[in-house]
Design a protein around this motif. Structure first.
Motif, PDB file in Angstrom:
ATOM      1  N   LEU A   1       0.848  -1.188   0.000  1.00  0.00           N
ATOM      2  CA  LEU A   1       0.000   0.000   0.000  1.00  0.00           C
ATOM      3  C   LEU A   1       0.881   1.235   0.000  1.00  0.00           C
ATOM      4  O   LEU A   1       1.762   1.379   0.854  1.00  0.00           O
ATOM      5  CB  LEU A   1      -0.903   0.008   1.238  1.00  0.00           C
TER       6      LEU A   1
ATOM      7  N   TRP B   1      -4.399   6.295  -2.940  1.00  0.00           N
ATOM      8  CA  TRP B   1      -3.980   5.023  -2.361  1.00  0.00           C
ATOM      9  C   TRP B   1      -3.797   4.026  -3.502  1.00  0.00           C
ATOM     10  O   TRP B   1      -4.720   3.828  -4.302  1.00  0.00           O
ATOM     11  CB  TRP B   1      -5.031   4.497  -1.386  1.00  0.00           C
TER      12      TRP B   1
ATOM     13  N   VAL C   1      -2.927   0.096  -4.172  1.00  0.00           N
ATOM     14  CA  VAL C   1      -2.858  -1.219  -3.532  1.00  0.00           C
ATOM     15  C   VAL C   1      -2.368  -2.221  -4.572  1.00  0.00           C
ATOM     16  O   VAL C   1      -2.963  -2.351  -5.653  1.00  0.00           O
ATOM     17  CB  VAL C   1      -4.241  -1.649  -3.002  1.00  0.00           C
TER      18      VAL C   1
END
Length: 202
Positions: A4, A11, A13
């Protein structure tokens, strides 16, 4: 195995277990669900994978031991679907099995030309997670959903684009730049306005 990064409200991921085609274990799914639940503070979220496969779905040993019917799949996809920010699944390669759930829950899906899409849940003797056929049918219709889930068809990226399962097909070197372009306006917008639009589009 889950990475992450957070930068200026974005963000990112990454499924990072390329030696096993990013097969998903219970621990990985729980970590993904926790990230998605915490991402209410994100202004955009990009989901991608490392290597040449986005995800082969559930780790088969864990699937047979009970992971295939775990509620963690629904927890993850539900958390992604509920996010007030723009979510983009950035498919660096093939998408298989239960990994479809988190991708279907995203707002936008882009893929490389080499990607294949399949969900052999019936062949493996399991039901799909409840929301997966619903979200898939909303995108591509019931017949094409049954083609994937019941006829066991593996479809190409071009077919997925024609069906409406993915929104763009781009070359590998354009995958992440395209994802960043897609989230740029949301990152620059007033979060309240972006969230309001997201809610109106559901």
């Amino acid at each position: 195995m889950i990475e992450l990064t957070k930068e200026n409200g974005l963000w990112t991921v990454t499924l990072n277990n390329p030696q096993k085609a990013n097969a998903l274990t219970g621990a990985m799914l729980t970590e993904l669900a926790e990230i998605a639940e915490a991402a209410t503070e994100a202004r955009a979220l990009i989901l991608t994978g490392a290597g040449k496969v986005f995800s082969a779905g559930a780790d088969l040993d864990e699937a047979r031991a009970g992971l295939a019917t775990s509620d963690v799949w629904e927890r993850l996809s539900g958390a992604i679907a509920a996010l007030p920010c723009l979510t983009v699944a950035t498919l660096n390669g093939t998408l298989a099995g239960g990994a479809n759930g988190m991708v279907l829950a995203c707002d936008i899906r882009i893929a490389v030309p080499q990607a294949k899409f399949f969900y052999p849940v019936m062949k493996l003797g399991f039901l799909p997670q409840p929301s997966d056929p619903v979200r898939m049918a909303a995108l591509i219709g019931p017949s094409r959903t049954k083609m994937i889930l019941m006829a066991g068809q593996k479809i190409t990226a071009d077919e997925a684009y024609t069906f409406g399962l993915v929104d763009r097909v781009v070359e590998p070197d354009r995958l992440m730049p395209t994802a960043h372009e897609l989230v740029a306006d949301s990152l620059a917008a007033e979060p309240r306005i972006a969230a309001g639009i997201a809610g109106m589009c559901r």
